[in-house]
Design a protein around this motif. Structure first.
Motif, PDB file in Angstrom:
ATOM      1  N   UNK A  82      13.919  31.778  19.859  1.00  0.00           N
ATOM      2  CA  UNK A  82      14.476  30.636  20.587  1.00  0.00           C
ATOM      3  C   UNK A  82      13.495  30.155  21.648  1.00  0.00           C
ATOM      4  N   UNK A  83      12.913  31.071  22.410  1.00  0.00           N
ATOM      5  CA  UNK A  83      11.952  30.684  23.444  1.00  0.00           C
ATOM      6  C   UNK A  83      10.695  30.059  22.846  1.00  0.00           C
ATOM      7  N   UNK A 130       2.134  20.524  22.115  1.00  0.00           N
ATOM      8  CA  UNK A 130       1.716  19.132  21.992  1.00  0.00           C
ATOM      9  C   UNK A 130       0.612  18.984  20.959  1.00  0.00           C
ATOM     10  N   UNK A 131      -0.227  19.983  20.831  1.00  0.00           N
ATOM     11  CA  UNK A 131      -1.271  19.947  19.813  1.00  0.00           C
ATOM     12  C   UNK A 131      -0.661  19.976  18.415  1.00  0.00           C
ATOM     13  N   UNK A 173       0.191  17.561  34.172  1.00  0.00           N
ATOM     14  CA  UNK A 173       0.455  18.985  34.372  1.00  0.00           C
ATOM     15  C   UNK A 173       1.308  19.540  33.234  1.00  0.00           C
ATOM     16  N   UNK A 174       2.330  18.787  32.817  1.00  0.00           N
ATOM     17  CA  UNK A 174       3.162  19.270  31.710  1.00  0.00           C
ATOM     18  C   UNK A 174       2.377  19.296  30.398  1.00  0.00           C
ATOM     19  N   UNK A 191       9.332  26.282  23.461  1.00  0.00           N
ATOM     20  CA  UNK A 191       7.987  26.080  24.000  1.00  0.00           C
ATOM     21  C   UNK A 191       7.103  25.265  23.061  1.00  0.00           C
ATOM     22  N   UNK A 192       7.264  25.459  21.756  1.00  0.00           N
ATOM     23  CA  UNK A 192       6.369  24.808  20.804  1.00  0.00           C
ATOM     24  C   UNK A 192       6.913  23.510  20.213  1.00  0.00           C
TER      25      UNK A 192
END
Length: 76
Positions: A15-16, A58-59, A49-50, A20-21
């Motif tokens: 879940x984390x 994001x990549x 920063x984010x 995050x991805x």
């Protein structure tokens, strides 16, 4: 019935990692597309920063999205 400890730990990690991805970077991309040209300097600093903080997600999502700016209409 509760999950055994290793399965519960694995579920929490999945879940984390998904948040995050995938989830947070998708929200960042949508927000940046809406506010990129109208944001102030502090807001732009927080956006960058984010991007730094969630760079791996994001990549991954950047390969799947089209983040090109809108076409300008030039008068000739």
């Amino acid at each position: 019935m509760t999950l055994p400890f290793p399965l519960l730990t694995l579920a929490i990690y999945v879940v984390l990692a998904g948040a995050y991805l995938v989830v947070v970077p998708a929200a960042i991309l949508v927000y940046m597309q809406k506010r990129f040209y109208t944001s102030g300097s502090v807001e732009r600093l927080l956006m960058y920063f984010t991007v730094f903080l969630f760079f791996p997600g994001l990549l991954i999502l950047g390969l799947l999205t089209n983040a090109r700016p809108k076409k300008r209409e030039l008068e000739a």
